[in-house]
Write an enzyme that holds these catalytic residues in place. Structure first.
Site, PDB file in Angstrom:
ATOM      1  N   LYS A 176       7.278   4.565  -3.356  1.00 39.32           N
ATOM      2  CA  LYS A 176       6.401   5.715  -3.275  1.00 39.32           C
ATOM      3  C   LYS A 176       5.688   5.762  -1.935  1.00 39.32           C
ATOM      4  O   LYS A 176       4.874   4.887  -1.634  1.00 39.32           O
ATOM      5  CB  LYS A 176       5.358   5.669  -4.400  1.00 39.32           C
ATOM      6  CG  LYS A 176       4.485   6.908  -4.402  1.00 39.32           C
ATOM      7  CD  LYS A 176       3.186   6.653  -5.122  1.00 39.32           C
ATOM      8  CE  LYS A 176       2.278   7.803  -4.887  1.00 39.32           C
ATOM      9  NZ  LYS A 176       2.053   8.074  -3.435  1.00 39.32           N
ATOM     10  N   GLU A 251      -1.458  -5.704   0.768  1.00 43.07           N
ATOM     11  CA  GLU A 251      -1.911  -5.644   2.167  1.00 43.07           C
ATOM     12  C   GLU A 251      -2.990  -4.585   2.247  1.00 43.07           C
ATOM     13  O   GLU A 251      -2.690  -3.397   2.124  1.00 43.07           O
ATOM     14  CB  GLU A 251      -0.737  -5.267   3.077  1.00 43.07           C
ATOM     15  CG  GLU A 251       0.331  -6.330   3.172  1.00 43.07           C
ATOM     16  CD  GLU A 251      -0.235  -7.646   3.681  1.00 43.07           C
ATOM     17  OE1 GLU A 251       0.197  -8.688   3.195  1.00 43.07           O
ATOM     18  OE2 GLU A 251      -1.121  -7.613   4.542  1.00 43.07           O
ATOM     19  N   CYS A 285      -4.438  -0.909  10.318  1.00 38.51           N
ATOM     20  CA  CYS A 285      -5.299  -1.915   9.667  1.00 38.51           C
ATOM     21  C   CYS A 285      -5.573  -3.082  10.601  1.00 38.51           C
ATOM     22  O   CYS A 285      -6.479  -3.866  10.371  1.00 38.51           O
ATOM     23  CB  CYS A 285      -4.642  -2.415   8.398  1.00 38.51           C
ATOM     24  SG  CYS A 285      -2.993  -3.014   8.673  1.00 38.51           S
ATOM     25  N   GLU A 387     -14.751  -0.361   6.389  1.00 33.16           N
ATOM     26  CA  GLU A 387     -13.605   0.086   7.174  1.00 33.16           C
ATOM     27  C   GLU A 387     -13.690   1.587   7.421  1.00 33.16           C
ATOM     28  O   GLU A 387     -13.706   2.377   6.487  1.00 33.16           O
ATOM     29  CB  GLU A 387     -12.315  -0.248   6.429  1.00 33.16           C
ATOM     30  CG  GLU A 387     -11.066   0.019   7.249  1.00 33.16           C
ATOM     31  CD  GLU A 387      -9.802  -0.321   6.491  1.00 33.16           C
ATOM     32  OE1 GLU A 387      -9.706   0.042   5.312  1.00 33.16           O
ATOM     33  OE2 GLU A 387      -8.922  -0.969   7.092  1.00 33.16           O
TER      34      GLU A 387
HETATM   35  O1  TXE Z   1      -4.975   4.598   0.826  1.00 31.18           O
HETATM   36  P1  TXE Z   1      -4.668   4.504  -0.692  1.00 31.18           P
HETATM   37  P2  TXE Z   1      -5.334   5.859   1.625  1.00 31.18           P
HETATM   38  C1  TXE Z   1      -7.528   2.064   4.119  1.00 31.18           C
HETATM   39  C2  TXE Z   1      -8.283   3.008   5.024  1.00 31.18           C
HETATM   40  C3  TXE Z   1      -8.202   4.311   4.305  1.00 31.18           C
HETATM   41  C4  TXE Z   1      -8.298   3.849   2.868  1.00 31.18           C
HETATM   42  C5  TXE Z   1      -7.692   4.861   1.938  1.00 31.18           C
HETATM   43  O2  TXE Z   1      -9.642   2.605   5.096  1.00 31.18           O
HETATM   44  O3  TXE Z   1      -9.270   5.174   4.613  1.00 31.18           O
HETATM   45  O4  TXE Z   1      -7.530   2.660   2.813  1.00 31.18           O
HETATM   46  O5  TXE Z   1      -6.454   5.273   2.539  1.00 31.18           O
HETATM   47  C6  TXE Z   1      -1.055   5.034  -3.529  1.00 31.18           C
HETATM   48  N1  TXE Z   1      -1.998   3.137  -8.228  1.00 31.18           N
HETATM   49  N2  TXE Z   1      -6.145   1.895   4.522  1.00 31.18           N
HETATM   50  O6  TXE Z   1      -5.944   6.955   0.827  1.00 31.18           O
HETATM   51  O7  TXE Z   1      -5.418   5.475  -1.518  1.00 31.18           O
HETATM   52  C7  TXE Z   1      -1.192   6.256  -2.658  1.00 31.18           C
HETATM   53  O8  TXE Z   1      -0.558   7.372  -3.247  1.00 31.18           O
HETATM   54  C8  TXE Z   1      -0.895   3.042  -7.450  1.00 31.18           C
HETATM   55  C9  TXE Z   1      -5.732   0.618   5.056  1.00 31.18           C
HETATM   56  O9  TXE Z   1      -4.049   6.163   2.292  1.00 31.18           O
HETATM   57  O10 TXE Z   1      -4.833   3.088  -0.956  1.00 31.18           O
HETATM   58  C10 TXE Z   1      -0.505   5.791  -1.392  1.00 31.18           C
HETATM   59  O11 TXE Z   1       0.894   5.890  -1.518  1.00 31.18           O
HETATM   60  N3  TXE Z   1      -0.788   3.610  -6.222  1.00 31.18           N
HETATM   61  C11 TXE Z   1      -4.249   0.439   4.896  1.00 31.18           C
HETATM   62  C12 TXE Z   1      -0.913   4.327  -1.301  1.00 31.18           C
HETATM   63  O12 TXE Z   1      -1.282   3.955  -2.629  1.00 31.18           O
HETATM   64  C13 TXE Z   1      -1.853   4.284  -5.753  1.00 31.18           C
HETATM   65  C14 TXE Z   1      -3.488   1.637   5.368  1.00 31.18           C
HETATM   66  C15 TXE Z   1      -2.101   4.096  -0.374  1.00 31.18           C
HETATM   67  O13 TXE Z   1      -3.118   4.940  -0.791  1.00 31.18           O
HETATM   68  C16 TXE Z   1      -3.050   4.440  -6.492  1.00 31.18           C
HETATM   69  C17 TXE Z   1      -3.986   2.824   4.767  1.00 31.18           C
HETATM   70  C18 TXE Z   1      -3.099   3.824  -7.786  1.00 31.18           C
HETATM   71  N4  TXE Z   1      -4.185   3.921  -8.557  1.00 31.18           N
HETATM   72  C19 TXE Z   1      -5.300   2.948   4.356  1.00 31.18           C
HETATM   73  N5  TXE Z   1      -3.930   5.185  -5.744  1.00 31.18           N
HETATM   74  C20 TXE Z   1      -3.684  -0.754   5.638  1.00 31.18           C
HETATM   75  N6  TXE Z   1      -4.019  -1.952   5.224  1.00 31.18           N
HETATM   76  O14 TXE Z   1      -2.913  -0.552   6.552  1.00 31.18           O
HETATM   77  C21 TXE Z   1      -3.301   5.468  -4.595  1.00 31.18           C
HETATM   78  N7  TXE Z   1      -2.053   4.946  -4.588  1.00 31.18           N
END
Ligand code: TXE
Length: 484
Positions: A176, A251, A285, A387
């Site tokens: 996904k 991660e 990140c 963050e």
């Molecule tokens: O991440 P999400 P987002 C951090 C950064 C950002 C925050 C949110 O601070 O502002 O995370 O970013 C899926 N069960 N990083 O909104 O929500 C979602 O659909 C299963 C750091 O992008 O965590 C997407 O495919 N899956 C990070 C993925 O998870 C779920 C990089 C990431 O979404 C879910 C990005 C659930 N309950 C953001 N909810 C890094 N470490 O690089 C969401 N998803």
């Protein structure tokens, strides 16, 4: 190959509409316009994908290594052949400069498939001989159908970083991508069809995390979850998967320190710290968002850093000389700007940026944030602890090594750090004590793919990369044979 207005799921080797037949708007962050539509899939789509992955697993896992090696390299070849299209699509979907997608994101997706295609030819297990007359060997078998869930900041790069090792070692995958940046995952589906990947080996389901992502996490047929995203989402996934005893690699976020000592190679440092601060609009990140400088060098650093940051070219991500593009969404732009306001309330002084830049022509309604440098924040205030994930860094002086280490470790995150010094014993000593899973000395974002990648504390658990991730995607079984 071309992008399409209506993205489809990739299930059992075919591009299909979502069962609910509903679609979500997909925005181009540089223009603020809807430019495509993504499936608003639900748990029924996930069930189809999981069933396809389960059905494909026995044959895929039994294929000779040379067969999987050949297919993964064919996918790598096709990604490379479509580099310009994929880079343009990545830039349009994410807002990053097209040159960054061309030089980093898409080439790395090629390398992810190539690296793990070859790694399985050298993957080994272990055996232990007992003098009493027995031999133990560890049988490492692929798990079955696994889930790969990825974020929006490095869409194809992180998506393939999970999928490639999972497939290489013999698993089948339900993947996904983020609903914010789905396009290159969709194009990867087309590449897999063209490459002749057997139906069901890779399945890509588009949609919202709480619907599609959670259905994947909860599916009894999914044996492991590899996730990259926010720490809060990681906690949610862990709370669902732990009672099901699923293997998890999480991660998560970071709030990475950059330590700069007075004896560093100044010119090399300043160029790299500009990148580690603002590359991908700070949406990596691994970016260094807390810059700590030895006080004797602080004023010289501040002057040079401000001057170079003020020269960064902000603009249309599709323009080849743009260095800072749009941030990924309106919501994210508002989140970043709210943190800049919070930093001011917490006593921070905005030395550069802090607002929305003028970007003309087609990008006048895009989601942009100026590269922002803030001074005077306390180590423990919210804007220095949480963050922000945008082009925003704080700078502060430190007195000595002890003070530098204390400030660097004053975080609930522990993903990555950079240390700039020519003093070798200092470098090794700090590398041992700094609480991050990755430590760069006189460099940033330089990594051998054979090494374990990941963070500690709130930056997650498990490791990706190299043998670690191949082991993660296998079940080690110990067999002991007594022969006398
Ligand atoms: O991440 P999400 P987002 C951090 C950064 C950002 C925050 C949110 O601070 O502002 O995370 O970013 C899926 N069960 N990083 O909104 O929500 C979602 O659909 C299963 C750091 O992008 O965590 C997407 O495919 N899956 C990070 C993925 O998870 C779920 C990089 C990431 O979404 C879910 C990005 C659930 N309950 C953001 N909810 C890094 N470490 O690089 C969401 N998803």
């Amino acid at each position: 190959m071309k992008t399409d207005k209506y993205i489809k799921n990739y299930i059992n080797g075919e591009l299909v509409d979502p069962i609910p037949n509903e679609y979500l708007d997909n925005y181009n962050p540089a223009t603020g316009e809807v430019y495509s539509y993504i499936p608003n899939s639900d748990e029924r789509d996930v069930e189809l994908a999981v069933a396809a992955a389960k059905k494909a697993f026995p044959e895929w896992s039994r294929q000779p290594i040379a067969f999987r090696w050949g297919l993964l390299n064919r996918i790598a070849d096709l990604i490379y052949q479509n580099l310009d299209l994929l880079a343009a699509a990545e830039s349009e979907d994410n807002g990053k400069p097209v040159n960054l997608a061309r030089t980093v994101d898409i080439p790395r997706a090629v390398e992810n498939f190539r690296f793990f295609a070859s790694a399985i030819k050298h993957f080994s297990s272990e055996s232990h001989h007992m003098t009493s007359g027995a031999i133990n060997y560890t049988l490492r078998r692929p798990l079955g159908a696994v889930a790969c869930i990825s974020p929006w900041n490095l869409p194809l790069y992180l998506f393939t970083w999970k999928i490639a090792p999972a497939l290489a070692i013999g698993n089948t995958v339900v993947a996904k991508p983020s609903e914010v940046t789905p396009m290159t995952a969709y194009l990867l589906s087309k590449i897999c069809i063209e490459a002749g990947l057997p139906p069901g080996v890779l399945n890509i389901v588009h949609g919202l995390g709480r619907k599609v992502g959670e259905a994947m996490v909860l599916s009894k047929e999914i044996k492991a979850i590899s996730f990259t995203g926010g720490t809060e989402t990681g906690k949610k996934i862990a709370s669902l998967a732990a009672p099901l005893f699923k293997k998890m690699s999480l991660e998560l976020g970071g709030k990475n320190p950059t330590l700069i000592f007075a004896d560093c190679d100044f010119d090399r440092m300043i160029q790299t710290v500009l990148r580690s601060s603002f590359s991908n609009q700070g949406q990596i990140c691994l970016c260094g968002s807390r810059i700590l400088v030895q006080e004797s060098l602080y004023e010289r650093f501040k002057l040079a850093f401000l001057e170079k940051a003020s020269l960064l070219r902000i603009g249309d991500p599709q323009s080849p000389d743009t260095q800072v593009g749009a941030v990924v969404s309106k919501e994210h732009q508002e989140k970043i700007l709210s943190y800049i306001e919070l930093a001011k309330e917490e006593g921070g002084r905005i030395l550069l940026g802090g607002g929305i830049p003028e970007v003309n022509k087609r990008c006048s309604n895009g989601y942009f944030v100026e590269p922002t440098i803030i001074e005077g924040l306390d180590d423990h205030c919210r804007s220095n602890q949480e963050e922000i994930f945008g082009p925003v860094v704080s700078i502060a002086p430190f007195t000595d090594e002890e003070d530098a280490l204390r400030k660097a470790n004053a975080s609930e995150y522990g993903l990555a750090s950079s240390i700039w010094t020519e003093n070798l014993s200092r470098a090794h000593k700090l590398a041992e004590s700094i609480e991050t899973g990755i430590v760069w000395i006189n460099c940033w974002m330089l990594r051998d793919l054979r090494t374990p990648f990941g963070g500690m504390k709130n930056s997650g658990m498990g490791r990706e990369g190299g043998w670690e991730v191949l082991r993660f995607f296998t079940e080690p079984k110990n067999v002991c044979i007594k022969y006398r």
